[in-house]
Design a protein around this motif. Sequence first.
Motif, PDB file in Angstrom:
ATOM      1  N   ILE A 105      23.732  -3.895  -4.082  1.00 12.38           N
ATOM      2  CA  ILE A 105      24.938  -3.217  -4.568  1.00 12.38           C
ATOM      3  C   ILE A 105      24.614  -1.813  -5.053  1.00 12.38           C
ATOM      4  CG2 ILE A 105      26.693  -3.260  -6.396  1.00 12.38           C
ATOM      5  CD1 ILE A 105      26.910  -6.226  -6.042  1.00 12.38           C
ATOM      6  N   SER A 106      23.430  -1.625  -5.642  1.00  9.29           N
ATOM      7  CA  SER A 106      23.063  -0.308  -6.168  1.00  9.29           C
ATOM      8  C   SER A 106      23.032   0.742  -5.062  1.00  9.29           C
ATOM      9  CB  SER A 106      21.699  -0.391  -6.852  1.00  9.29           C
ATOM     10  OG  SER A 106      21.288   0.894  -7.291  1.00  9.29           O
ATOM     11  N   ASN A 107      22.353   0.435  -3.961  1.00  6.62           N
ATOM     12  CA  ASN A 107      22.287   1.393  -2.847  1.00  6.62           C
ATOM     13  C   ASN A 107      23.655   1.605  -2.211  1.00  6.62           C
ATOM     14  OD1 ASN A 107      19.535   1.711  -3.190  1.00  6.62           O
ATOM     15  ND2 ASN A 107      18.984   0.184  -1.654  1.00  6.62           N
ATOM     16  N   ALA A 108      24.434   0.523  -2.114  1.00  7.96           N
ATOM     17  CA  ALA A 108      25.764   0.633  -1.504  1.00  7.96           C
ATOM     18  C   ALA A 108      26.686   1.495  -2.357  1.00  7.96           C
ATOM     19  CB  ALA A 108      26.363  -0.761  -1.320  1.00  7.96           C
ATOM     20  N   SER A 109      26.572   1.373  -3.675  1.00  8.01           N
ATOM     21  CA  SER A 109      27.445   2.163  -4.562  1.00  8.01           C
ATOM     22  C   SER A 109      27.177   3.654  -4.401  1.00  8.01           C
ATOM     23  CB  SER A 109      27.251   1.734  -6.013  1.00  8.01           C
ATOM     24  OG  SER A 109      25.953   2.054  -6.485  1.00  8.01           O
ATOM     25  N   LYS A 110      25.886   4.015  -4.199  1.00  8.89           N
ATOM     26  CA  LYS A 110      25.553   5.429  -3.975  1.00  8.89           C
ATOM     27  C   LYS A 110      26.104   5.899  -2.642  1.00  8.89           C
ATOM     28  CE  LYS A 110      21.277   5.011  -6.658  1.00  8.89           C
ATOM     29  NZ  LYS A 110      19.784   5.010  -6.584  1.00  8.89           N
ATOM     30  N   ARG A 111      25.982   5.050  -1.616  1.00 13.05           N
ATOM     31  CA  ARG A 111      26.473   5.418  -0.294  1.00 13.05           C
ATOM     32  C   ARG A 111      27.991   5.589  -0.301  1.00 13.05           C
ATOM     33  NH1 ARG A 111      24.948   1.596   4.730  1.00 13.05           N
ATOM     34  NH2 ARG A 111      22.875   2.224   3.995  1.00 13.05           N
ATOM     35  N   LEU A 112      28.676   4.707  -1.045  1.00 11.60           N
ATOM     36  CA  LEU A 112      30.142   4.737  -1.082  1.00 11.60           C
ATOM     37  C   LEU A 112      30.687   5.679  -2.145  1.00 11.60           C
ATOM     38  CD1 LEU A 112      30.708   0.877  -0.785  1.00 11.60           C
ATOM     39  CD2 LEU A 112      31.200   2.566   0.992  1.00 11.60           C
ATOM     40  N   ASN A 113      29.762   6.205  -2.998  1.00 10.97           N
ATOM     41  CA  ASN A 113      30.163   7.059  -4.115  1.00 10.97           C
ATOM     42  C   ASN A 113      31.116   6.331  -5.067  1.00 10.97           C
ATOM     43  OD1 ASN A 113      30.040   9.462  -5.586  1.00 10.97           O
ATOM     44  ND2 ASN A 113      31.827  10.330  -4.556  1.00 10.97           N
ATOM     45  N   ILE A 114      30.739   5.093  -5.368  1.00 17.02           N
ATOM     46  CA  ILE A 114      31.517   4.246  -6.277  1.00 17.02           C
ATOM     47  C   ILE A 114      30.573   3.749  -7.371  1.00 17.02           C
ATOM     48  CG2 ILE A 114      32.873   2.116  -6.498  1.00 17.02           C
ATOM     49  CD1 ILE A 114      33.565   2.389  -3.552  1.00 17.02           C
ATOM     50  N   ALA A 115      31.050   3.697  -8.593  1.00 21.70           N
ATOM     51  CA  ALA A 115      30.236   3.179  -9.685  1.00 21.70           C
ATOM     52  C   ALA A 115      29.834   1.733  -9.402  1.00 21.70           C
ATOM     53  CB  ALA A 115      30.991   3.268 -11.013  1.00 21.70           C
ATOM     54  N   GLN A 116      28.599   1.390  -9.712  1.00 18.42           N
ATOM     55  CA  GLN A 116      28.101   0.053  -9.407  1.00 18.42           C
ATOM     56  C   GLN A 116      28.922  -1.065 -10.060  1.00 18.42           C
ATOM     57  OE1 GLN A 116      23.856  -0.350  -9.688  1.00 18.42           O
ATOM     58  NE2 GLN A 116      23.935  -2.568  -9.913  1.00 18.42           N
ATOM     59  N   PRO A 117      29.296  -0.940 -11.354  1.00 17.61           N
ATOM     60  CA  PRO A 117      30.121  -2.007 -11.957  1.00 17.61           C
ATOM     61  C   PRO A 117      31.458  -2.190 -11.243  1.00 17.61           C
ATOM     62  CG  PRO A 117      29.152  -0.624 -13.662  1.00 17.61           C
ATOM     63  CD  PRO A 117      28.898   0.062 -12.358  1.00 17.61           C
ATOM     64  N   ALA A 118      32.053  -1.076 -10.808  1.00 19.37           N
ATOM     65  CA  ALA A 118      33.335  -1.163 -10.106  1.00 19.37           C
ATOM     66  C   ALA A 118      33.174  -1.873  -8.759  1.00 19.37           C
ATOM     67  CB  ALA A 118      33.916   0.232  -9.892  1.00 19.37           C
ATOM     68  N   LEU A 119      32.072  -1.586  -8.054  1.00 22.83           N
ATOM     69  CA  LEU A 119      31.834  -2.235  -6.765  1.00 22.83           C
ATOM     70  C   LEU A 119      31.565  -3.725  -6.954  1.00 22.83           C
ATOM     71  CD1 LEU A 119      31.523  -1.923  -3.726  1.00 22.83           C
ATOM     72  CD2 LEU A 119      29.122  -1.292  -4.074  1.00 22.83           C
ATOM     73  N   SER A 120      30.832  -4.068  -8.017  1.00 23.53           N
ATOM     74  CA  SER A 120      30.578  -5.481  -8.311  1.00 23.53           C
ATOM     75  C   SER A 120      31.885  -6.215  -8.581  1.00 23.53           C
ATOM     76  CB  SER A 120      29.643  -5.608  -9.517  1.00 23.53           C
ATOM     77  OG  SER A 120      28.379  -5.051  -9.243  1.00 23.53           O
ATOM     78  N   ARG A 121      32.791  -5.562  -9.321  1.00 23.66           N
ATOM     79  CA  ARG A 121      34.091  -6.191  -9.600  1.00 23.66           C
ATOM     80  C   ARG A 121      34.887  -6.389  -8.316  1.00 23.66           C
ATOM     81  NH1 ARG A 121      33.994  -2.677 -14.076  1.00 23.66           N
ATOM     82  NH2 ARG A 121      35.364  -1.192 -12.998  1.00 23.66           N
ATOM     83  N   GLN A 122      34.817  -5.404  -7.415  1.00 25.41           N
ATOM     84  CA  GLN A 122      35.535  -5.525  -6.141  1.00 25.41           C
ATOM     85  C   GLN A 122      35.040  -6.746  -5.366  1.00 25.41           C
ATOM     86  OE1 GLN A 122      37.950  -3.879  -4.606  1.00 25.41           O
ATOM     87  NE2 GLN A 122      38.250  -2.007  -5.773  1.00 25.41           N
ATOM     88  N   MET A 123      33.728  -6.953  -5.366  1.00 28.34           N
ATOM     89  CA  MET A 123      33.177  -8.092  -4.628  1.00 28.34           C
ATOM     90  C   MET A 123      33.534  -9.414  -5.310  1.00 28.34           C
ATOM     91  SD  MET A 123      31.865  -6.986  -1.870  1.00 28.34           S
ATOM     92  CE  MET A 123      33.322  -5.887  -1.952  1.00 28.34           C
TER      93      MET A 123
END
Length: 295
Positions: free
Chosen positions: A18-36
């Motif tokens: 998730i950490s690498n994906a958040s950088k690629r998507l330009n999304i905060a890691q906690p927000a991406l985790s919540r989305q998943m």
Amino acid sequence: MDIREMRYFYAIVEAGNISNASKRLNIAQPALSRQMKQLEDSLGVQLFERGSRRIRLTEAGQLFRERAEQILGLVNGTMKEMTELNSGIGGTISLGTVTTSGATLLPNLISEFHSRYPNVTFQLWEGDGFRILELLDNGIIEIGIIRAPFDSDIYESISLPDEPLVIAMNRTKCYCGEELETIRLIELASQPLIIPLRWKDMFIEWCTNAGFKPKIVCISDGIMLNIMWTKLGIGMALVPKSTEGLISDPELNYKTIIEPAVSTQTVIVWVRNRRLSASSKHFLDLLRDKMNDAK
């Protein structure tokens, strides 16, 4: 569930965590985790195994990855078609290739194509032949560059000239044969061999016809990995001759197989009866022209 969530999920799978994906998507890691977590709740299944630095997919996650590839491939393909209808030749050509074939064939071909169609971009995928066909079947790529054999009932193709197969061996740790540049197939009897999966049955048949059963220590379609095993002296690797130009190493000796001479063939494939984008059609036309010029 919407396309955005599916893209986020697929980005995590590609990035490995998730950490690498958040950088690629330009999304905060906690927000991406919540989305998943919301995606899992809406599907009613767990997609990821928790507690690992690198994400691991559950059985449901594996299935969702396959479906996401299919759906996103269709969405991306539709968007490219709309772009081409609006602006003529443009968009992106999605190509998948096995390592050696892509490295030897694509650079000059893409360079010439780009000079003709500067508005077309490329998306390249690399993997073994089975992975490339999977991406092709799922609509992630339009054109695949693989090694024969393949199912001609499913795929249309353009075949390139035959390429000799060679044996890569370590000069000091695992070596055989009297000649420096060639080796008779019978000389490989009792030698530890590393064989690509797609050539396994054919190679065993060749050896049987030569009067021996091959000693296969590893079956793998990863050319780079097979060469690394060879450098360690674990065995001798069966590879296409173009590997010699791509992976030159003083510890390695490449010998062309003779008596009998054996070869492989690179093929460019696409799914039969599936519409290709205008850009991909132009790319295949250029390839045909280059082959005709070489005759």
